[in-house]
Motif scaffolding. Structure first.
Motif, PDB file in Angstrom:
ATOM      1  N   ARG A 165       1.067  -0.922  -0.439  1.00  0.00           N
ATOM      2  CA  ARG A 165      -0.136   0.443  -0.111  1.00  0.00           C
ATOM      3  C   ARG A 165       0.355   1.588  -0.246  1.00  0.00           C
ATOM      4  O   ARG A 165       0.685   2.288  -0.930  1.00  0.00           O
ATOM      5  N   GLU A 166       1.814   0.976   0.481  1.00  0.00           N
ATOM      6  CA  GLU A 166       2.782   2.084   0.820  1.00  0.00           C
ATOM      7  C   GLU A 166       3.631   2.473  -0.182  1.00  0.00           C
ATOM      8  O   GLU A 166       3.168   4.001  -0.866  1.00  0.00           O
ATOM      9  N   SER A 167       4.418   2.053  -1.135  1.00  0.00           N
ATOM     10  CA  SER A 167       4.978   1.686  -2.352  1.00  0.00           C
ATOM     11  C   SER A 167       3.628   2.321  -3.662  1.00  0.00           C
ATOM     12  O   SER A 167       3.611   3.361  -4.292  1.00  0.00           O
ATOM     13  N   THR A 168       3.008   1.765  -3.502  1.00  0.00           N
ATOM     14  CA  THR A 168       1.275   2.015  -4.261  1.00  0.00           C
ATOM     15  C   THR A 168       1.230   4.219  -4.266  1.00  0.00           C
ATOM     16  O   THR A 168       1.121   4.894  -4.920  1.00  0.00           O
ATOM     17  N   ALA A 249       6.499   4.359   2.499  1.00  0.00           N
ATOM     18  CA  ALA A 249       7.370   4.773   4.021  1.00  0.00           C
ATOM     19  C   ALA A 249       7.193   3.848   4.992  1.00  0.00           C
ATOM     20  O   ALA A 249       5.562   3.269   4.962  1.00  0.00           O
ATOM     21  N   TYR A 250       8.182   3.465   5.891  1.00  0.00           N
ATOM     22  CA  TYR A 250       7.632   2.433   6.584  1.00  0.00           C
ATOM     23  C   TYR A 250       6.921   0.945   6.445  1.00  0.00           C
ATOM     24  O   TYR A 250       5.016   1.079   7.029  1.00  0.00           O
ATOM     25  N   SER A 251       7.140   0.027   5.233  1.00  0.00           N
ATOM     26  CA  SER A 251       5.981  -1.133   5.706  1.00  0.00           C
ATOM     27  C   SER A 251       5.968  -1.614   6.315  1.00  0.00           C
ATOM     28  O   SER A 251       5.200  -2.680   6.777  1.00  0.00           O
ATOM     29  N   HIS A 252       6.945  -1.656   6.987  1.00  0.00           N
ATOM     30  CA  HIS A 252       7.128  -2.207   8.674  1.00  0.00           C
ATOM     31  C   HIS A 252       6.611  -1.550   9.684  1.00  0.00           C
ATOM     32  O   HIS A 252       6.191  -0.237   9.446  1.00  0.00           O
ATOM     33  N   SER A 253       6.718  -1.677  10.413  1.00  0.00           N
ATOM     34  CA  SER A 253       6.462  -1.058  12.213  1.00  0.00           C
ATOM     35  C   SER A 253       6.782  -0.217  12.154  1.00  0.00           C
ATOM     36  O   SER A 253       8.561  -0.143  12.061  1.00  0.00           O
ATOM     37  N   ARG A 254       7.128   0.848  12.995  1.00  0.00           N
ATOM     38  CA  ARG A 254       7.959   2.472  12.716  1.00  0.00           C
ATOM     39  C   ARG A 254       8.815   1.365  13.635  1.00  0.00           C
ATOM     40  O   ARG A 254      10.255   2.291  13.894  1.00  0.00           O
ATOM     41  N   MET A 271      20.598   8.892   2.750  1.00  0.00           N
ATOM     42  CA  MET A 271      19.942   9.356   1.334  1.00  0.00           C
ATOM     43  C   MET A 271      21.085  10.837   0.618  1.00  0.00           C
ATOM     44  O   MET A 271      21.121  11.412   1.434  1.00  0.00           O
ATOM     45  N   THR A 272      21.237  10.431  -0.435  1.00  0.00           N
ATOM     46  CA  THR A 272      22.455  11.298  -1.078  1.00  0.00           C
ATOM     47  C   THR A 272      21.446  12.180  -1.955  1.00  0.00           C
ATOM     48  O   THR A 272      22.365  13.233  -3.222  1.00  0.00           O
ATOM     49  N   ASN A 273      20.242  11.821  -1.983  1.00  0.00           N
ATOM     50  CA  ASN A 273      19.674  11.981  -3.517  1.00  0.00           C
ATOM     51  C   ASN A 273      18.772  12.950  -2.937  1.00  0.00           C
ATOM     52  O   ASN A 273      17.822  12.397  -1.915  1.00  0.00           O
ATOM     53  N   LEU A 274      17.657  13.757  -3.479  1.00  0.00           N
ATOM     54  CA  LEU A 274      16.023  13.679  -3.473  1.00  0.00           C
ATOM     55  C   LEU A 274      15.519  12.347  -3.425  1.00  0.00           C
ATOM     56  O   LEU A 274      15.412  11.596  -3.809  1.00  0.00           O
ATOM     57  N   THR A 275      14.127  12.639  -2.417  1.00  0.00           N
ATOM     58  CA  THR A 275      13.754  10.860  -1.442  1.00  0.00           C
ATOM     59  C   THR A 275      12.625  11.793  -1.594  1.00  0.00           C
ATOM     60  O   THR A 275      11.682  12.011  -1.120  1.00  0.00           O
ATOM     61  N   LEU A 276      11.278  11.009  -1.786  1.00  0.00           N
ATOM     62  CA  LEU A 276      10.111  10.934  -2.098  1.00  0.00           C
ATOM     63  C   LEU A 276       9.162   9.751  -0.988  1.00  0.00           C
ATOM     64  O   LEU A 276       9.307   9.001  -1.884  1.00  0.00           O
ATOM     65  N   MET A 277       9.320  10.385  -0.288  1.00  0.00           N
ATOM     66  CA  MET A 277       7.623   9.158   0.548  1.00  0.00           C
ATOM     67  C   MET A 277       7.142   9.586   0.996  1.00  0.00           C
ATOM     68  O   MET A 277       6.296  10.141   1.409  1.00  0.00           O
ATOM     69  N   SER A 278       5.806   7.932   0.538  1.00  0.00           N
ATOM     70  CA  SER A 278       4.996   8.471   1.367  1.00  0.00           C
ATOM     71  C   SER A 278       4.011   6.518   1.979  1.00  0.00           C
ATOM     72  O   SER A 278       5.080   6.623   1.477  1.00  0.00           O
ATOM     73  N   ARG A 279       3.379   7.167   2.702  1.00  0.00           N
ATOM     74  CA  ARG A 279       2.265   6.530   3.862  1.00  0.00           C
ATOM     75  C   ARG A 279       1.049   6.197   3.797  1.00  0.00           C
ATOM     76  O   ARG A 279       0.682   7.255   3.993  1.00  0.00           O
TER      77      ARG A 279
END
Length: 279
Positions: A165-168, A249-254, A271-279
């Motif tokens: 769900r998180e990566s989607t 972000a955090y597909s497993h428990s935080r 991270m060394t690059n721009l990183t977009l995270m969603s949850r």
């Protein structure tokens, strides 16, 4: 689809340039409105010891320092936005902790995307709770590496895909960036056979969906061989010279990631690059 309301969290004077580089670049590409947020604590020092009378001089000095810091950040924000011709507004927040990430949550609820800088491990005063912003905002968070960002447009994107769900959520939150990029790679670490598809077809369906948006997308996978997935992803970012990593972000428990390590927890630090995270 495009980003029309962007929140830039400016935690200190030092992170203004990289955060504004990324934020204003997004604004220019999407004709968006930029909201700048800076937080300061309601109280920086203990003004009294038990049974003592408060010292108004200490309080005044502390308040002057807070106002000075806030004014410097606001000036940098306003000057840059005016110079770039960006539609903007400024929000100065006071909170018990002065944590800019936590203080930005309510503003993030009504934004398309949030931009802020990764924690600097060399700065012992950088205590921002970035994870809470990811968890509580309900919006994609674009992290800018503390090493800096030039503001150049994103041309190459790596999507860390595991069909959760998180990566989607991350993929579709990143659509404006994916559509503007020259190339996008769907990257899977240790693909598995499922009831729906074989490991050899992992990533094929999401790639087909993105291609219908006109995105130039490819699929690649790799066996970890016992190497941590975060290291595999970082190496792939380097090999492909990608400008942006998109991941759930955090597909497993935080708590589990904090105690035992995990992709999100590791990449937030390294991270060394721009990183977009969603949850």
């Amino acid at each position: 689809m495009s980003y029309k309301t962007i929140v830039a969290v400016l935690r200190s004077e030092s992170d203004c340039e990289p955060v504004l580089n990324a934020s204003i670049s997004l604004c220019s590409q999407n004709d968006a409105h930029l909201i700048g947020i800076h937080a300061e604590p309601t109280m920086r020092v203990a003004y009294t010891a038990p049974m003592e009378i408060p010292d108004p001089t200490i309080y005044q000095q502390d308040e002057e320092e807070i106002q000075k810091r806030s004014s410097l950040v606001e000036k940098k924000f306003r000057d840059r936005c005016n110079a770039e011709g960006v539609s903007f507004e400024w929000r100065s927040v006071r909170s018990p902790t002065g944590d800019g990430a936590v203080s930005a949550v309510s503003s993030a609820h009504c934004a398309d995307i949030v931009v802020l800088q990764q924690r600097n491990p060399d700065n012992t005063n950088d205590y921002a709770d970035l994870e809470s912003l990811v968890f509580e905002s309900g919006r994609p968070v674009l992290f800018v590496p503390y090493t800096g960002h030039s503001g150049k447009p994103v041309k190459s994107v790596l999507v860390a895909w595991n069909a959760t769900r998180e990566s989607t959520r991350a993929v579709f939150d990143a659509l404006p960036l994916l559509m503007a990029a020259e190339k996008v790679e769907i990257f899977i670490v240790d693909p598995k056979d499922t009831l729906e598809q074989s490991a050899s077809m992992a990533g094929a369906e999401i790639a087909a969906t993105l291609s219908r948006h006109g995105i130039n997308v490819t699929v690649n996978s790799q066996s970890s061989g016992g190497v941590p997935a975060a290291s595999i992803i970082e190496n792939r970012m380097s090999d492909t010279q990608a400008d942006l990593l998109v991941m759930g972000a955090y597909s497993h428990s935080r708590i589990k990631e904090f105690l035992f390590g995990g992709v999100t927890h590791t990449l937030l630090d390294s991270m060394t690059n721009l990183t977009l995270m969603s949850r």
